[in-house]
Design a protein around this motif. Structure first.
Motif: not given
Lengths: 301, 301
Positions: A27-29, A36-47, A61-65, A84-89
């Protein structure tokens, strides 16, 4: 040369319903390569609760990795204050709050009335006030509900108004189960942008009934310039097994590029990533361009 | 409530590249069912050499075996005078003459220059003059050639002019290998209809790169109201193995119906026929509606 912004949702909307858990490192990769492929926003995961969506149990792990780059906004879906607390951390750039504008769909999905869901947005927005984390409000089933059918435009207007009132910075209208038609998209978006001309409005389409790219055109004609899409067209809908999922990022980039629109994305890199995605998920993806090639890929005589 | 005319090409464009020969009786039944499902024109078969297209070696049997109904026009592809003679013997309503506007594609396809191909139309038209058989001229690769790339609009205009000069009653612009974009379709069709406002103009799209239905909208915006489509999306292109084929009739009818256009076709009957087509050809077809259901097919709570 109008600019169209592409937001990549494969890591969340795509991977969440895959049969197999995709390893955190993969996921991280994937997300690093999308950056780097030039996207404007990425929805990384769901908390969300790992029990509810086991595939995204590695949200932290994904958000921090991932390696974050300046031009990309990294967002995550959060269902409630705890999320939201998890995402903010993890210092997300944005949280994406989702509620369905259909009572039946929302009850089935999160066991709350629509009003209760939208009210819960306020807790998150209050919690995040004073931070630089932005808020996006997503209205699911905005173009139709698989249980109730059509959704009155005025309902959609009302909940947009409510979200903006609470302090949301942007709104996504989501065609959660692929029920929108291009004409409907055009009319609803004209109405919305007529009322809020400066609204940061995203459209989130599924290609469930083959109209995904046609719906994008409906949105563009109405003045929308931000679209969610999923690499390879991954994603889908439990109501339509066998049907295609989200609109496919590389197919969207391909169409827009050859129509003369400007997008930041590098089409060749996206095609490469989509082919690689088939290895990651272990099955074919619905996208067409990885099978057919670009319009400009000519054949030797 | 603009009326859009749907022309069904599955029996010719769809079946011609199938791996297995479809039995004559099955073809006849399929065409009979399409007739009563409310299509406006059916391309029944192709009067080519059985060696060139073995799957359609039963052209006479099929053309003579079907039950023809008054509101449907029955057309057949003919490659030359010999084909036209065979088609005339079977009392087709129309012959469809095809030439590619790309020199390279035409040479590869029929070993003739573009000029030679279009000139050969004259023999057919002269032969059929005095009969009530109509002539349609199809310009293949009108939106791009897989060998040469873009095709100048002026070339397309020139060959339309030539066809009409020879006495063609209608023109089809065919996106033979799925290279058109909605913007391109709009501009070319505006130009064509600007020059010949009363032209009976058909658009023939493939969904090779996912833009099929979006291209239909480009055509409608330009004023076109006649579209070819193939039941189940059957068909395809040797240059894009694995990619989808012709635009899918039931997906097209579904989109147009729910956008408020009027079509003669009965959507439910087409969905039924498409599901049955999977049994006839022995594999899944690319259409989405048979997997996802109609927008109005609601789910129980």
């Amino acid at each position: 040369m109008k600019h169209i912004y592409i937001q990549e949702v494969v890591a969340r909307d795509g991977l969440q319903i895959e049969k197999q858990f995709v390893a955190t490192e993969q996921k991280v990769n994937l997300i690093n390569e999308l950056s780097t492929a030039g996207v404007d926003k990425i929805e990384v995961t769901s908390f969300v609760s790992p029990k509810a969506v086991p595939n995204l149990s590695d949200a932290e792990e994904v958000m921090r990795g991932i390696k974050r780059i300046e031009d990309v906004s990294y967002t995550a879906l959060v269902p409630n204050l705890k999320g939201a607390e998890r995402a903010a951390m993890c210092k997300v750039d944005e949280v994406n709050l989702v509620a369905s504008v259909s009572e039946t769909h929302n009850l089935k999905n999160v066991r709350k009335t629509v009003k209760e869901s939208f009210s819960s947005f306020q807790d998150v927005i209050t919690f995040l006030s004073g931070t630089n984390i932005k808020i996006n409000g997503t209205l699911a089933t905005a173009f139709g509900c698989p249980f109730e059918g059509s959704i009155p435009e005025d309902n959609v207007m009302k909940w947009i108004d409510s979200c903006l009132d609470m302090g949301a910075n942007g709104i996504t209208l989501a065609d959660t189960t692929g029920m929108a038609t291009p004409k409907q998209v055009y009319h609803l978006c004209r109405k919305v942008l007529g009322h809020w001309p400066d609204l940061q409005l995203t459209l989130h389409f599924h290609n469930t009934r083959g109209m995904g790219l046609a719906n994008v055109l409906g949105g563009i004609h109405a003045g929308v310039n931000i679209f969610d899409a999923s690499l390879g067209g991954l994603g889908g809908c439990p109501f339509a097994p066998g049907a295609t999922g989200n609109i496919c990022t590389e197919d969207l980039i391909h169409m827009l590029t050859f129509m003369g629109y400007h997008v930041n994305a590098n089409l060749d890199q996206f095609i490469h990533l989509s082919r690689n995605l088939e290895n990651i998920v272990g099955h074919q993806v619905p996208g067409q361009i990885i099978k057919a090639g670009k319009i400009t890929d000519l054949h030797p005589v």
